[in-house]
Design an enzyme around this catalytic site. Structure first.
Site, PDB file in Angstrom:
ATOM      1  N   SER A   1      27.813  29.148  34.319  1.00  0.00           N
ATOM      2  CA  SER A   1      28.079  30.064  33.430  1.00  0.00           C
ATOM      3  C   SER A   1      29.473  30.535  33.373  1.00  0.00           C
ATOM      4  O   SER A   1      30.176  30.737  32.161  1.00  0.00           O
ATOM      5  CB  SER A   1      27.389  31.498  33.524  1.00  0.00           C
ATOM      6  OG  SER A   1      25.865  31.032  33.533  1.00  0.00           O
TER       7      SER A   1
ATOM      8  N   HIS B   1      20.456  24.514  38.071  1.00  0.00           N
ATOM      9  CA  HIS B   1      21.746  24.268  38.362  1.00  0.00           C
ATOM     10  C   HIS B   1      21.737  22.829  38.391  1.00  0.00           C
ATOM     11  O   HIS B   1      21.879  22.192  39.713  1.00  0.00           O
ATOM     12  CB  HIS B   1      22.251  25.112  39.868  1.00  0.00           C
ATOM     13  CG  HIS B   1      23.459  24.523  39.960  1.00  0.00           C
ATOM     14  ND1 HIS B   1      24.791  24.582  39.379  1.00  0.00           N
ATOM     15  CD2 HIS B   1      24.172  23.804  41.571  1.00  0.00           C
ATOM     16  CE1 HIS B   1      25.795  24.184  39.824  1.00  0.00           C
ATOM     17  NE2 HIS B   1      25.339  23.717  41.196  1.00  0.00           N
TER      18      HIS B   1
ATOM     19  N   TYR C   1      23.662  31.398  66.144  1.00  0.00           N
ATOM     20  CA  TYR C   1      22.748  32.197  65.303  1.00  0.00           C
ATOM     21  C   TYR C   1      22.404  33.474  66.241  1.00  0.00           C
ATOM     22  O   TYR C   1      21.635  34.301  65.496  1.00  0.00           O
ATOM     23  CB  TYR C   1      21.699  31.343  64.996  1.00  0.00           C
ATOM     24  CG  TYR C   1      21.892  30.025  64.248  1.00  0.00           C
ATOM     25  CD1 TYR C   1      22.352  30.416  62.807  1.00  0.00           C
ATOM     26  CD2 TYR C   1      21.922  28.613  64.513  1.00  0.00           C
ATOM     27  CE1 TYR C   1      22.852  29.207  62.183  1.00  0.00           C
ATOM     28  CE2 TYR C   1      22.373  27.736  63.839  1.00  0.00           C
ATOM     29  CZ  TYR C   1      22.792  28.009  62.601  1.00  0.00           C
ATOM     30  OH  TYR C   1      23.220  27.095  61.734  1.00  0.00           O
TER      31      TYR C   1
HETATM   32  P1  NAD Z   1      30.960  19.899  53.228  1.00  0.00           P
HETATM   33  O1  NAD Z   1      30.525  18.697  53.470  1.00  0.00           O
HETATM   34  O2  NAD Z   1      32.639  20.256  52.919  1.00  0.00           O
HETATM   35  O3  NAD Z   1      30.742  20.961  54.278  1.00  0.00           O
HETATM   36  C1  NAD Z   1      29.178  21.149  54.731  1.00  0.00           C
HETATM   37  C2  NAD Z   1      29.344  21.748  56.232  1.00  0.00           C
HETATM   38  O4  NAD Z   1      28.119  21.904  56.593  1.00  0.00           O
HETATM   39  C3  NAD Z   1      30.029  20.801  57.026  1.00  0.00           C
HETATM   40  O5  NAD Z   1      31.143  21.447  57.555  1.00  0.00           O
HETATM   41  C4  NAD Z   1      28.905  20.469  58.040  1.00  0.00           C
HETATM   42  O6  NAD Z   1      29.254  20.152  59.267  1.00  0.00           O
HETATM   43  C5  NAD Z   1      27.990  21.646  57.960  1.00  0.00           C
HETATM   44  N1  NAD Z   1      26.737  21.159  58.504  1.00  0.00           N
HETATM   45  C6  NAD Z   1      25.964  20.088  57.988  1.00  0.00           C
HETATM   46  N2  NAD Z   1      24.740  20.329  58.890  1.00  0.00           N
HETATM   47  C7  NAD Z   1      24.658  21.490  59.302  1.00  0.00           C
HETATM   48  C8  NAD Z   1      23.775  21.917  60.410  1.00  0.00           C
HETATM   49  N3  NAD Z   1      22.786  21.439  60.341  1.00  0.00           N
HETATM   50  N4  NAD Z   1      24.209  23.323  60.729  1.00  0.00           N
HETATM   51  C9  NAD Z   1      25.293  24.080  60.438  1.00  0.00           C
HETATM   52  N5  NAD Z   1      26.245  23.304  59.684  1.00  0.00           N
HETATM   53  C10 NAD Z   1      25.889  21.917  59.339  1.00  0.00           C
HETATM   54  O7  NAD Z   1      30.315  20.370  51.716  1.00  0.00           O
HETATM   55  P2  NAD Z   1      31.056  21.659  50.683  1.00  0.00           P
HETATM   56  O8  NAD Z   1      31.844  21.037  49.775  1.00  0.00           O
HETATM   57  O9  NAD Z   1      31.305  22.724  51.592  1.00  0.00           O
HETATM   58  O10 NAD Z   1      29.467  21.898  50.013  1.00  0.00           O
HETATM   59  C11 NAD Z   1      28.325  22.487  50.759  1.00  0.00           C
HETATM   60  C12 NAD Z   1      27.350  22.592  49.917  1.00  0.00           C
HETATM   61  O11 NAD Z   1      27.440  23.362  48.853  1.00  0.00           O
HETATM   62  C13 NAD Z   1      26.760  21.408  49.167  1.00  0.00           C
HETATM   63  O12 NAD Z   1      25.326  21.441  49.342  1.00  0.00           O
HETATM   64  C14 NAD Z   1      27.035  21.295  47.641  1.00  0.00           C
HETATM   65  O13 NAD Z   1      26.537  20.682  46.949  1.00  0.00           O
HETATM   66  C15 NAD Z   1      26.874  22.892  47.586  1.00  0.00           C
HETATM   67  N6  NAD Z   1      27.705  23.361  46.330  1.00  0.00           N
HETATM   68  C16 NAD Z   1      26.989  24.316  45.689  1.00  0.00           C
HETATM   69  C17 NAD Z   1      27.476  24.725  44.535  1.00  0.00           C
HETATM   70  C18 NAD Z   1      26.552  25.637  43.525  1.00  0.00           C
HETATM   71  O14 NAD Z   1      26.976  26.181  42.468  1.00  0.00           O
HETATM   72  N7  NAD Z   1      25.348  26.066  44.320  1.00  0.00           N
HETATM   73  C19 NAD Z   1      28.909  24.583  44.217  1.00  0.00           C
HETATM   74  C20 NAD Z   1      29.565  23.758  44.943  1.00  0.00           C
HETATM   75  C21 NAD Z   1      28.916  22.899  45.928  1.00  0.00           C
END
Ligand code: NAD
Length: 337
Positions: A175, A201, A91
């Site tokens: 969308s 969402h 950071y």
């Molecule tokens: P993932 O589990 O593959 O990856 C998450 C990552 O975050 C991991 O590498 C983990 O080590 C890291 N992490 C956890 N705690 C942490 C912390 N305190 N500091 C830094 N890093 C940390 O998950 P993903 O499949 O990559 O999904 C990530 C997020 O995106 C989820 O919340 C998922 O629901 C969301 N998502 C949102 C949308 C959308 O349309 N907004 C679409 C897909 C996924």
């Protein structure tokens, strides 16, 4: 001033202009991605392949994972048209970033709704935003971590940044899914379909069908004119397919990553290139749609300022009711923050 003085002055002006535009051209875009999971690493890959920024920092609580993803991505460079510096980081290096993408999350548990993820997501996000703000960061946040509308609101409050600089991905991915479903149904390509889902969402999102159009033709007219082919179209079924798409994908592969990566990169591009692009992002409403103090997915103009203007769709009374119901759900969760 004689003619030669004027020429020299104009020449200096020209050199000045040239130098300034060279400097503009040389300005480097630095993007940090927090969370090197399926979503974060896919976004990094897409940013590199499309040549959107000059430097990418990958930050994850799992430092080994961040290091390995960064190293793997670095090896794209020999085959990329644009050079992107990429490294695992922390950071303290976020202070001069132009944009930070938040994807960090706890592992997904099958069957969890997006709203079920709130308590853990809140803790994770707090542990990230505090050190980022301490680094002096003053750029834009693009928020993906679910539940995205509530987490975007939380980051807006926690960071103290102006509302335009905290952008949730909102219903941009939903969308895209809706446009893909309609495109297949009608037999055109997705880009020719103008359609949004708005609201949360999540399960309560809705489709303002009165605003859906293809080549300026309303969806109602398309159905009427193609009764033989599309007469049996069930609008509720289309909404259901749209909102369940994420779960359907996750059921087979445990996660969704490519669609959200493309969605996010579109937002990043709109900000870094000052595009004035209309994208259904999650943004703060302050009177628009008769709602206040809530982040929700609605179309907005996205440019160098971030969310520069909310587009207020003219909804029917029934659509307004459904949209308001979705907003109420988000507000109930915001109240629990
Ligand atoms: P993932 O589990 O593959 O990856 C998450 C990552 O975050 C991991 O590498 C983990 O080590 C890291 N992490 C956890 N705690 C942490 C912390 N305190 N500091 C830094 N890093 C940390 O998950 P993903 O499949 O990559 O999904 C990530 C997020 O995106 C989820 O919340 C998922 O629901 C969301 N998502 C949102 C949308 C959308 O349309 N907004 C679409 C897909 C996924």
């Amino acid at each position: 001033m004689n003619r030669s003085d004027t020429l020299i002055k104009n020449q200096n002006l020209l050199i000045g202009i040239t130098l300034r535009s060279d400097l503009d051209f040389m300005k480097k875009n630095k993007v940090a991605i927090i969370g090197a999971g399926a979503v974060g690493s896919s976004i990094a890959f897409d940013l590199i392949i499309q040549g959107i920024c000059d430097e990418i920092l990958i930050i994850d609580i799992n430092e080994k994972k961040a290091f390995s993803e960064a190293l793997d991505l670095k090896h794209c460079m020999a085959y990329s048209k644009h050079t992107t510096k990429i490294k695992a980081s922390n950071y303290t290096e976020c202070g001069d970033a132009d944009l930070i993408i938040i994807t960090a999350a706890a592992p997904y548990i099958q069957g969890q709704s997006r709203l079920d993820m709130l308590a853990t997501a809140k803790k994770i996000v707090k542990s990230i935003i505090d050190p980022i703000m301490a680094s002096g960061f003053a750029g834009h946040f693009v928020v993906i971590t679910n539940p995205v509308d509530i987490i975007s609101y939380y980051i807006y409050k926690l960071s103290g940044l102006p509302k335009n600089k905290v952008i949730g991905t909102g219903t941009a991915l939903d969308s895209a899914r809706l446009r893909s479903i309609l495109a297949d149904l009608i037999g055109v390509e997705s880009n020719s379909v103008q359609a949004y889902t708005i609201g949360e969402h999540g399960d309560s999102q809705m489709i303002p069908w009165s605003t859906v159009n293809i080549a300026g033709k309303t969806f109602a007219d398309i159905l009427k004119d193609n009764n033989d082919r599309l007469g049996t179209t069930d609008l509720n079924q289309i909404l259901e397919e749209t909102r369940r798409a994420g779960f359907e994908i996750a059921a087979g592969k445990g996660t969704t990553n490519y669609g959200i990566a493309a969605t996010t990169v579109d937002i990043v591009k709109a900000v870094l290139n000052d595009e004035n692009k209309i994208i259904p992002v999650s943004a703060l409403l302050e009177g628009e749609y008769n709602q206040t103090d809530v982040y929700v997915g609605i179309p907005a103009i996205v440019n160098g300022k971030g969310v520069s203007e909310i587009v207020e769709l003219h909804l029917t009374a029934e659509e307004t009711e459904k949209f308001d119901q979705s907003v109420t759900i988000i507000k109930d969760y915001i109240a629990q923050l």
